[in-house]
Design a protein around this motif. Structure first.
Motif, PDB file in Angstrom:
ATOM      1  N   ARG A  16       0.851  -1.193   0.000  1.00  0.00           N
ATOM      2  CA  ARG A  16       0.000   0.000   0.000  1.00  0.00           C
ATOM      3  C   ARG A  16       0.886   1.242   0.000  1.00  0.00           C
ATOM      4  N   ASN A  17       0.474   2.233  -0.761  1.00  0.00           N
ATOM      5  CA  ASN A  17       1.252   3.478  -0.865  1.00  0.00           C
ATOM      6  C   ASN A  17       2.693   3.201  -1.261  1.00  0.00           C
ATOM      7  N   LEU A  18       2.906   2.035  -1.918  1.00  0.00           N
ATOM      8  CA  LEU A  18       4.255   1.581  -2.266  1.00  0.00           C
ATOM      9  C   LEU A  18       5.203   1.659  -1.073  1.00  0.00           C
ATOM     10  N   GLY A  19       4.680   1.261   0.086  1.00  0.00           N
ATOM     11  CA  GLY A  19       5.513   1.171   1.283  1.00  0.00           C
ATOM     12  C   GLY A  19       5.677   2.465   2.044  1.00  0.00           C
ATOM     13  N   GLY A  20       5.134   3.551   1.521  1.00  0.00           N
ATOM     14  CA  GLY A  20       5.232   4.821   2.229  1.00  0.00           C
ATOM     15  C   GLY A  20       4.299   4.869   3.426  1.00  0.00           C
ATOM     16  N   ILE A  21       4.683   5.596   4.469  1.00  0.00           N
ATOM     17  CA  ILE A  21       3.883   5.650   5.691  1.00  0.00           C
ATOM     18  C   ILE A  21       3.646   7.090   6.116  1.00  0.00           C
ATOM     19  N   ASN A  22       2.596   7.284   6.919  1.00  0.00           N
ATOM     20  CA  ASN A  22       2.259   8.596   7.472  1.00  0.00           C
ATOM     21  C   ASN A  22       1.804   8.386   8.920  1.00  0.00           C
ATOM     22  N   PRO A  23       2.757   8.300   9.843  1.00  0.00           N
ATOM     23  CA  PRO A  23       2.414   7.993  11.244  1.00  0.00           C
ATOM     24  C   PRO A  23       1.429   8.975  11.869  1.00  0.00           C
ATOM     25  N   GLU A  24       1.530  10.263  11.513  1.00  0.00           N
ATOM     26  CA  GLU A  24       0.638  11.252  12.116  1.00  0.00           C
ATOM     27  C   GLU A  24      -0.813  11.007  11.697  1.00  0.00           C
ATOM     28  N   ALA A  25      -1.019  10.742  10.397  1.00  0.00           N
ATOM     29  CA  ALA A  25      -2.378  10.456   9.918  1.00  0.00           C
ATOM     30  C   ALA A  25      -2.890   9.150  10.513  1.00  0.00           C
ATOM     31  N   ASP A  26      -1.992   8.166  10.657  1.00  0.00           N
ATOM     32  CA  ASP A  26      -2.394   6.890  11.255  1.00  0.00           C
ATOM     33  C   ASP A  26      -2.768   7.061  12.724  1.00  0.00           C
ATOM     34  N   LEU A  27      -2.049   7.919  13.419  1.00  0.00           N
ATOM     35  CA  LEU A  27      -2.377   8.175  14.819  1.00  0.00           C
ATOM     36  C   LEU A  27      -3.780   8.766  14.935  1.00  0.00           C
ATOM     37  N   GLU A  28      -4.126   9.678  14.038  1.00  0.00           N
ATOM     38  CA  GLU A  28      -5.474  10.263  14.049  1.00  0.00           C
ATOM     39  C   GLU A  28      -6.529   9.183  13.859  1.00  0.00           C
ATOM     40  N   LEU A  29      -6.281   8.257  12.923  1.00  0.00           N
ATOM     41  CA  LEU A  29      -7.226   7.159  12.710  1.00  0.00           C
ATOM     42  C   LEU A  29      -7.363   6.318  13.976  1.00  0.00           C
ATOM     43  N   PHE A  30      -6.236   6.008  14.603  1.00  0.00           N
ATOM     44  CA  PHE A  30      -6.242   5.173  15.805  1.00  0.00           C
ATOM     45  C   PHE A  30      -7.006   5.842  16.935  1.00  0.00           C
ATOM     46  N   GLU A  31      -6.807   7.134  17.083  1.00  0.00           N
ATOM     47  CA  GLU A  31      -7.504   7.876  18.148  1.00  0.00           C
ATOM     48  C   GLU A  31      -9.010   7.927  17.909  1.00  0.00           C
ATOM     49  N   GLN A  32      -9.415   7.778  16.642  1.00  0.00           N
ATOM     50  CA  GLN A  32     -10.839   7.745  16.293  1.00  0.00           C
ATOM     51  C   GLN A  32     -11.412   6.323  16.339  1.00  0.00           C
TER      52      GLN A  32
END
Length: 314
Positions: A143-159
């Motif tokens: 996914r995303n060719l292996g690129g990550i976005n920890p800040e956006a993922d944290l927002e998802l997790f908090e939701q």
């Protein structure tokens, strides 16, 4: 008088029938309500197949069988069979390339997870070397060719929503299921191999799936999140950052083997970070130092890689 008695009896019977019908209706209603509740609970379980513990450890429930299709099969390249596949993983479809060595017997299989920005086709040099050693591989476009976005993922997790990085671990687990399902592959002898970001997902996936025989991390490391003071940060943030750090999981891979390869002057991930991650792994483990600045697989390490894979699959 007889007529009145007869009418009275008829009225009583009608009342009894109405009472019985009401009872039946109520019974059916109760059954439907219970069935509905069971269905809702089942759907809730099905959609909540992941969790993160208080210590930040991710866990998943996998389906019994991988859902995939072969889009192009039996292309021959350098005496290897190439098989293009697409498999379902969570909310998306993942593209993969299976490479099979020429063999009359079932062979061990390796899930290959490329680094950020690297396609499954770009990683076929490594897959070809593994085929020369006698191993089948499935290399995926992450996914995303292996690129990550920890800040956006944290927002998802908090939701309360599932982070993309968790999904990427799930993709690796599903890739292993697809590889196990190939008739040419020994389903009981599967290993994980990842480069850079892919190495992080490979380590976590190997820890979550006890059937994985071992893991190889190339040019990868953890994030040193164990240094976070959990009393100084938000509880959900702590759990999330720990959940994406391979250092949270690496010790639990034992007694299966952890192998790491890293260049002394890696241009992306400093060598000292890898040393810290490797230190947390339990035995059996092995670390190979590569001279230079290479980030990624180097064919100069083919001999060492072959030796270690033989030990993993023995």
């Amino acid at each position: 008088m007889k007529k009145n008695k007869k009418m009275k009896g008829s009225t009583v019977q009608t009342a009894k029938k109405e009472t019985q019908l009401r009872s039946i209706a109520i019974g059916i209603g109760v059954v439907l309500i219970i069935t509905g509740i069971i269905g809702i609970l089942h759907n809730m379980r099905s959609s909540e197949d992941w969790s993160v513990s208080n210590e930040g450890k991710l866990s998943y429930e996998l389906p019994e069988k991988a859902d995939y299709s072969i889009t192009n099969t039996n292309t021959i390249q350098n005496n290897n069979t190439l098989r293009s596949i697409t498999f379902k993983s969570k909310d998306t479809s993942i593209q993969g390339l299976i490479r099979l060595p020429s063999s009359t017997e079932k062979v061990p299989g390796i899930v290959v997870l490329p680094g950020a920005g690297v396609t499954k086709e770009d990683q076929q040099g490594l897959a070809a070397d593994l085929a020369d050693m006698g191993y089948a591989t499935i290399t995926v476009d992450q996914r995303n060719l292996g690129g990550i976005n920890p800040e956006a993922d944290l927002e998802l997790f908090e939701q309360g929503k599932e982070p993309v990085e968790h999904n990427m671990v799930y993709d690796a687990l599903m890739a292993a299921e697809v590889l196990r399902d190939q008739k040419e592959v020994d389903s009981e002898r599967i290993a994980m191999l990842g480069i850079s970001n892919g190495g992080r997902f490979a380590i976590i996936a190997a820890a979550l799936d006890p059937e994985i025989k071992g893991v190889i991390g190339i040019s990868t490391s953890g994030y040193q999140t164990s240094s976070i003071d959990k009393n100084m940060v938000d509880e959900k943030a702590y759990r999330f950052y720990r959940s994406i750090d391979p250092e949270t999981y690496i010790a639990s891979i034992s007694p299966r083997k952890v192998i790491m390869f890293h260049a002394t002057n890696d241009s992306i991930i400093p060598y000292d970070l890898v040393e810290e991650t490797f230190e947390l792994a339990s035995e059996p483990k092995a670390m190979y130092t590569v001279n230079g600045t290479t980030h990624g697989y180097s064919s100069s390490t083919k001999e060492e890689l072959e030796k270690e894979l033989a030990l993993i699959f023995r």
